[in-house]
Design an enzyme around this catalytic site. Structure first.
Site, PDB file in Angstrom:
ATOM      1  N   HIS A 208       0.882  -1.171   0.000  1.00  0.00           N
ATOM      2  CA  HIS A 208       0.000   0.000   0.000  1.00  0.00           C
ATOM      3  C   HIS A 208       0.920   1.221   0.000  1.00  0.00           C
ATOM      4  O   HIS A 208       1.624   1.464   0.982  1.00  0.00           O
ATOM      5  CB  HIS A 208      -0.888  -0.018   1.250  1.00  0.00           C
ATOM      6  CG  HIS A 208      -1.687   1.233   1.441  1.00  0.00           C
ATOM      7  ND1 HIS A 208      -3.054   1.262   1.530  1.00  0.00           N
ATOM      8  CD2 HIS A 208      -1.302   2.530   1.566  1.00  0.00           C
ATOM      9  CE1 HIS A 208      -3.476   2.505   1.698  1.00  0.00           C
ATOM     10  NE2 HIS A 208      -2.416   3.304   1.719  1.00  0.00           N
ATOM     11  N   LYS A 237      -4.050   0.633   9.209  1.00  0.00           N
ATOM     12  CA  LYS A 237      -2.613   0.916   9.222  1.00  0.00           C
ATOM     13  C   LYS A 237      -2.045   0.947  10.635  1.00  0.00           C
ATOM     14  O   LYS A 237      -2.675   1.490  11.539  1.00  0.00           O
ATOM     15  CB  LYS A 237      -2.365   2.274   8.550  1.00  0.00           C
ATOM     16  CG  LYS A 237      -2.766   2.302   7.091  1.00  0.00           C
ATOM     17  CD  LYS A 237      -2.850   3.726   6.581  1.00  0.00           C
ATOM     18  CE  LYS A 237      -3.453   3.750   5.184  1.00  0.00           C
ATOM     19  NZ  LYS A 237      -3.861   5.099   4.776  1.00  0.00           N
ATOM     20  N   ARG A 292      -8.723  14.591   3.053  1.00  0.00           N
ATOM     21  CA  ARG A 292      -8.498  15.203   4.382  1.00  0.00           C
ATOM     22  C   ARG A 292      -7.042  14.979   4.741  1.00  0.00           C
ATOM     23  O   ARG A 292      -6.321  14.312   4.025  1.00  0.00           O
ATOM     24  CB  ARG A 292      -9.369  14.501   5.421  1.00  0.00           C
ATOM     25  CG  ARG A 292      -9.125  13.000   5.378  1.00  0.00           C
ATOM     26  CD  ARG A 292      -9.771  12.249   6.503  1.00  0.00           C
ATOM     27  NE  ARG A 292      -9.877  10.832   6.227  1.00  0.00           N
ATOM     28  CZ  ARG A 292      -8.903   9.952   6.308  1.00  0.00           C
ATOM     29  NH1 ARG A 292      -7.690  10.328   6.661  1.00  0.00           N
ATOM     30  NH2 ARG A 292      -9.092   8.684   6.022  1.00  0.00           N
TER      31      ARG A 292
END
Ligand code: ADP
Length: 451
Positions: A208, A237, A292
């Site tokens: 990722h 994560k 964001r």
């Protein structure tokens, strides 16, 4: 210049925004729940307004209460942080209509990128590689089976409104599809109030890798390069680093180019992140865009020397990006561990409660973003993030040795934390060589259980 910014958020990110505002000479108002009354951000902000009880729906997600707080405090802008209302289209729309500056993108960009299935469509039209998958939202299980048959199993079912690693199911065979579909739909309805699902090819052991971007109101864009966030547990994560130990300069530039193309296509303003899954052949596939600031933004700040929160504020004030792309270089390596209030010896069970002893780590190359302190009680209402421990070194070896030292120094007692778990990862030979992938942590945990 803004005079006063209201922050309807909590924890470390509220504190991080308050700190940026103080450095910029901007006053802050924290809009907080009664459960957070004794927290550091409430203490450090210039003004405080209680917007409801501990339950998020009645406080941090309560738009009318937050609007009243903005009006009562006469704030001219609102910084949502991450989570809660950061990607709420109704909230951004109401801010736009009331001439309150939302420090973030427009409602229009969130509409295009916030829905994951629609985002796939948008980027595909811009010739960005995506994983093979369904054509938009699935109508029913039959359509899911047909799509999966075409692209071949394994596939992953996803809630189009999903986030935070929830609302996803990996499906290995057709016989599993019906129950997975119904369970995923149910979870999506409860968590995101929207049961729309789509599916895509499931990649085994990908990386990722995501690209941080900034866009101003004048159509200028910057890439702050990548973060490797492959170390996850259940798609959430845990450890992030920048730069990625997997890629070279050429691939870095390729990813940044793709990310900037996506940002431009939706006329994106503010800080945003474009996430990719990278397969074994080093091919990138667009995963989603987060509209964001992200939890893991500090690793990028340390290697680029750019303060992302201050940039967000300046962009919202209508300033032009003051930096040129060629001035954004990566220097050294930064790694972040998300220290959670969870019992890593007991299936990562949440562990709220009172912190009876607290000794923060320090010394060269260590940054600690946290709202906790000795005597602080971790409320049971919110996510379990206690602290972001970030190490920086001139190279990966130095960043790792500093992290190992800091993990040894850090003491949090009274509740269980994930510190012991990180100590194990930071002594794993494959991790130390940078040879990790999505699923690496699950493999380590399974091996431990077999022993
Ligand atoms: P969320 O919005 O909940 O964060 P994402 O779509 O960004 O969900 O995916 C989160 C994580 O789930 C990824 O980082 C990856 O580990 C895993 N994942 C998502 N899609 C796939 C896929 N097609 N193949 C393999 N893993 C995937």
């Amino acid at each position: 210049m803004f005079n006063k910014i209201l922050i309807p958020n909590r924890g470390e990110i509220a504190l991080r925004i308050i700190r940026a505002c103080k450095e910029l000479g901007i006053k802050t108002v924290i809009a907080h729940s009664s459960a957070d009354r004794d927290s550091l951000p409430v203490q450090y902000a210039d003004e405080r307004i209680c917007i409801g009880p501990g339950e998020s729906l009645e406080s941090y997600l309560n738009i009318p209460h937050i609007l009243s707080a903005i009006e009562a405090s006469d704030a001219d802008a609102v910084h949502p942080g991450y989570g809660f209302l950061a990607e709420s289209i109704p909230f951004v729309e109401v801010c736009e209509a009331s001439h309150i500056t939302f420090i973030g993108p427009t409602a229009e960009s969130i509409k295009l990128m916030g829905d994951k299935s629609l985002a796939r469509q948008t980027v595909r039209e811009n010739r960005i590689p995506i994983l093979p998958g369904s054509n938009g939202i699935l109508k029913n299980v039959k359509e899911a089976k047909e799509a999966a048959r075409q692209i071949k199993y394994p596939v992953i079912l996803k809630a189009s409104g999903g986030g935070g690693g929830r609302g996803m199911r990996v499906v290995h065979t057709e016989s599993e599809m019906e129950s997975a579909y119904l369970a995923c739909q149910q979870e999506a309805k409860v968590a995101f109030d929207k049961s729309d699902l789509y599916l895509e090819k499931y990649l085994e052991r990908p990386r990722h890798i995501e690209v941080q971007i900034l866009g101003d109101c004048f159509g200028n864009y910057l890439s702050l390069w990548e973060r490797d966030c492959s170390l996850q547990r259940r798609h959430q994560k845990l450890i992030e680093e920048s730069p990625s130990p997997l890629i070279n300069q050429r691939f870095r530039k390729k990813l940044a180019k793709l990310a900037l193309k996506i940002a431009k296509s939706v006329h994106y303003i503010s800080a945003g992140t474009i996430e990719f899954l990278v397969d074994g052949n080093l091919s990138p596939h667009f995963l989603e865009m987060n509209t964001r600031v992200q939890v893991e933004h500090p690793v990028t700040e340390l290697v680029t020397n750019i303060d992302i929160i201050k940039e967000q504020i300046r962009i919202a004030e209508g300033e032009k990006l003051s930096i040129k792309q060629k001035e954004v270089s990566i220097s050294g390596v930064a790694i972040e561990c998300r220290i959670n209030a969870e019992d890593s010896e007991n299936d990562f069970l949440p562990s709220p409660g009172k912190i009876t002893q607290y000794l923060p780590p320090g010394g060269p190359g260590i940054r600690l973003d946290t709202h906790i302190h000795q005597g602080y009680t971790v409320p049971a209402y919110y996510d379990s993030l206690l602290a972001k421990l970030i190490s920086y070194g001139k190279n990966r070896d130095e960043a790792i040795s500093r992290m190992q030292r800091a993990l040894d120094e850090m003491v949090i007692e009274g509740i269980k934390t994930t510190i012991p778990f990180y100590k194990k990862i930071f002594s794993n030979p494959l991790y130390l060589k940078g040879k990790y992938y999505v699923g690496f942590i699950e493999t380590i945990l399974e091996n431990e259980n077999e022993k």
